[in-house]
Design an enzyme around this catalytic site. Sequence first.
Site, PDB file in Angstrom:
ATOM      1  N   GLY A  45      34.102  -5.951 -12.019  1.00 52.61           N
ATOM      2  CA  GLY A  45      34.841  -6.230 -13.254  1.00 52.61           C
ATOM      3  C   GLY A  45      35.069  -5.048 -14.183  1.00 52.61           C
ATOM      4  O   GLY A  45      36.090  -4.970 -14.854  1.00 52.61           O
ATOM      5  N   ASP A 101      32.048  -5.336 -18.005  1.00 48.88           N
ATOM      6  CA  ASP A 101      33.235  -5.864 -18.698  1.00 48.88           C
ATOM      7  C   ASP A 101      32.883  -6.912 -19.742  1.00 48.88           C
ATOM      8  O   ASP A 101      33.544  -7.005 -20.767  1.00 48.88           O
ATOM      9  CB  ASP A 101      34.265  -6.411 -17.681  1.00 48.88           C
ATOM     10  N   ASP A 104      28.264 -12.616 -21.000  1.00 49.77           N
ATOM     11  CA  ASP A 104      28.588 -14.035 -21.129  1.00 49.77           C
ATOM     12  C   ASP A 104      27.244 -14.740 -21.369  1.00 49.77           C
ATOM     13  O   ASP A 104      26.769 -14.816 -22.503  1.00 49.77           O
ATOM     14  CB  ASP A 104      29.269 -14.421 -19.806  1.00 49.77           C
ATOM     15  N   LYS A 132      30.730 -12.695 -25.363  1.00 49.67           N
ATOM     16  CA  LYS A 132      30.903 -14.131 -25.637  1.00 49.67           C
ATOM     17  C   LYS A 132      29.570 -14.702 -26.102  1.00 49.67           C
ATOM     18  O   LYS A 132      28.841 -15.318 -25.312  1.00 49.67           O
ATOM     19  CB  LYS A 132      31.291 -14.848 -24.341  1.00 49.67           C
ATOM     20  N   PHE A 153      38.676 -18.549 -21.205  1.00 53.77           N
ATOM     21  CA  PHE A 153      38.758 -17.966 -19.870  1.00 53.77           C
ATOM     22  C   PHE A 153      39.643 -16.715 -19.936  1.00 53.77           C
ATOM     23  O   PHE A 153      40.843 -16.817 -20.172  1.00 53.77           O
ATOM     24  CB  PHE A 153      39.324 -19.009 -18.905  1.00 53.77           C
ATOM     25  N   ASP A 160      38.981 -11.156 -13.415  1.00 51.35           N
ATOM     26  CA  ASP A 160      39.737 -11.793 -12.335  1.00 51.35           C
ATOM     27  C   ASP A 160      39.831 -13.296 -12.498  1.00 51.35           C
ATOM     28  O   ASP A 160      39.085 -13.917 -13.237  1.00 51.35           O
ATOM     29  CB  ASP A 160      39.071 -11.507 -10.997  1.00 51.35           C
ATOM     30  N   ARG A 166      43.150  -8.680 -11.669  1.00 51.89           N
ATOM     31  CA  ARG A 166      42.356  -7.627 -12.312  1.00 51.89           C
ATOM     32  C   ARG A 166      43.238  -6.471 -12.755  1.00 51.89           C
ATOM     33  O   ARG A 166      42.906  -5.712 -13.652  1.00 51.89           O
ATOM     34  CB  ARG A 166      41.301  -7.085 -11.330  1.00 51.89           C
TER      35      ARG A 166
HETATM   36  C1  PRP Z   1      30.924 -11.146 -14.193  1.00 53.65           C
HETATM   37  C2  PRP Z   1      31.108  -9.981 -15.145  1.00 53.65           C
HETATM   38  C3  PRP Z   1      29.698  -9.633 -15.539  1.00 53.65           C
HETATM   39  C4  PRP Z   1      28.967 -10.936 -15.456  1.00 53.65           C
HETATM   40  C5  PRP Z   1      28.757 -11.466 -16.853  1.00 53.65           C
HETATM   41  O1  PRP Z   1      30.685 -10.645 -12.907  1.00 53.65           O
HETATM   42  O2  PRP Z   1      31.767  -8.913 -14.540  1.00 53.65           O
HETATM   43  O3  PRP Z   1      29.118  -8.706 -14.653  1.00 53.65           O
HETATM   44  O4  PRP Z   1      29.791 -11.819 -14.691  1.00 53.65           O
HETATM   45  O5  PRP Z   1      28.211 -12.748 -16.863  1.00 53.65           O
HETATM   46  P1  PRP Z   1      26.776 -13.114 -17.414  1.00 53.65           P
HETATM   47  O6  PRP Z   1      26.610 -12.466 -18.753  1.00 53.65           O
HETATM   48  O7  PRP Z   1      26.844 -14.615 -17.528  1.00 53.65           O
HETATM   49  O8  PRP Z   1      25.756 -12.683 -16.413  1.00 53.65           O
HETATM   50  P2  PRP Z   1      31.053 -11.381 -11.526  1.00 53.65           P
HETATM   51  O9  PRP Z   1      29.775 -11.806 -10.854  1.00 53.65           O
HETATM   52  O10 PRP Z   1      32.082 -12.448 -11.793  1.00 53.65           O
HETATM   53  O11 PRP Z   1      31.669 -10.251 -10.637  1.00 53.65           O
HETATM   54  P3  PRP Z   1      32.904  -9.224 -10.870  1.00 53.65           P
HETATM   55  O12 PRP Z   1      32.388  -8.149 -11.772  1.00 53.65           O
HETATM   56  O13 PRP Z   1      33.175  -8.728  -9.486  1.00 53.65           O
HETATM   57  O14 PRP Z   1      34.087  -9.960 -11.462  1.00 53.65           O
END
Ligand code: PRP
Length: 179
Positions: A45, A101, A104, A132, A153, A160, A166
């Site tokens: 991400g 990125d 959450d 967030k 979202f 993505d 992306r």
């Molecule tokens: C997403 C994002 C963060 C993480 C945040 O990664 O890139 O790394 O989730 O969420 P959290 O605070 O709830 O842990 P994802 O696993 O979707 O992979 P990506 O980076 O390949 O999109």
Amino acid sequence: MDITTKKWETMFTEEEIASRIKELGKQIEKDYKDKNLMVVALLRGSFIFCADLVRSIDLPLRVNFMTTSSYGNSEESSGSVKVSSDVTVDIEGYDVLVVDDITDTATTMDFVLKYLKGKNPKSIKSCVLLDKPSRRKVELEADYVGFEVEDKFVVGYGFDCGDYFRNVPYIFNVTDEDR
Ligand code: PRP
């Protein structure tokens, strides 16, 4: 979700993102002036954010990458984080800045900070483009935050939907409403 049939709206334009990243870069530049900066970006991400962020930091620095995974292709975190690929250099003695990125639930950042601390960096801090806070499961605030956002979202600029979009150069929000 097939987002091509849904209504969407821009949340942050290319210009807004670029301007905030410049500010973050200047702040990091000030804070890491006499340090030994190693940026560790979490794939996938953050690849676009990291590329722009490091170019806004006018300091000698190294960049390395880790891949963690908790979401897979789903929109909900599985709650457990796995290291799919680790940093490829020794980070001992470096002032590490973990770049992602988004925070959450903060499960990922919490895990990564603890994991990398085990490799004896001199210091470790975190930087995320989006935050967030309403979704937190772990109490953690990134040291550098681009924008705080509501629980929407977000897609584009590295974010993505089903592993697509992306490459969209701005950040948009997809609603549940049909077009
Ligand atoms: C997403 C994002 C963060 C993480 C945040 O990664 O890139 O790394 O989730 O969420 P959290 O605070 O709830 O842990 P994802 O696993 O979707 O992979 P990506 O980076 O390949 O999109």
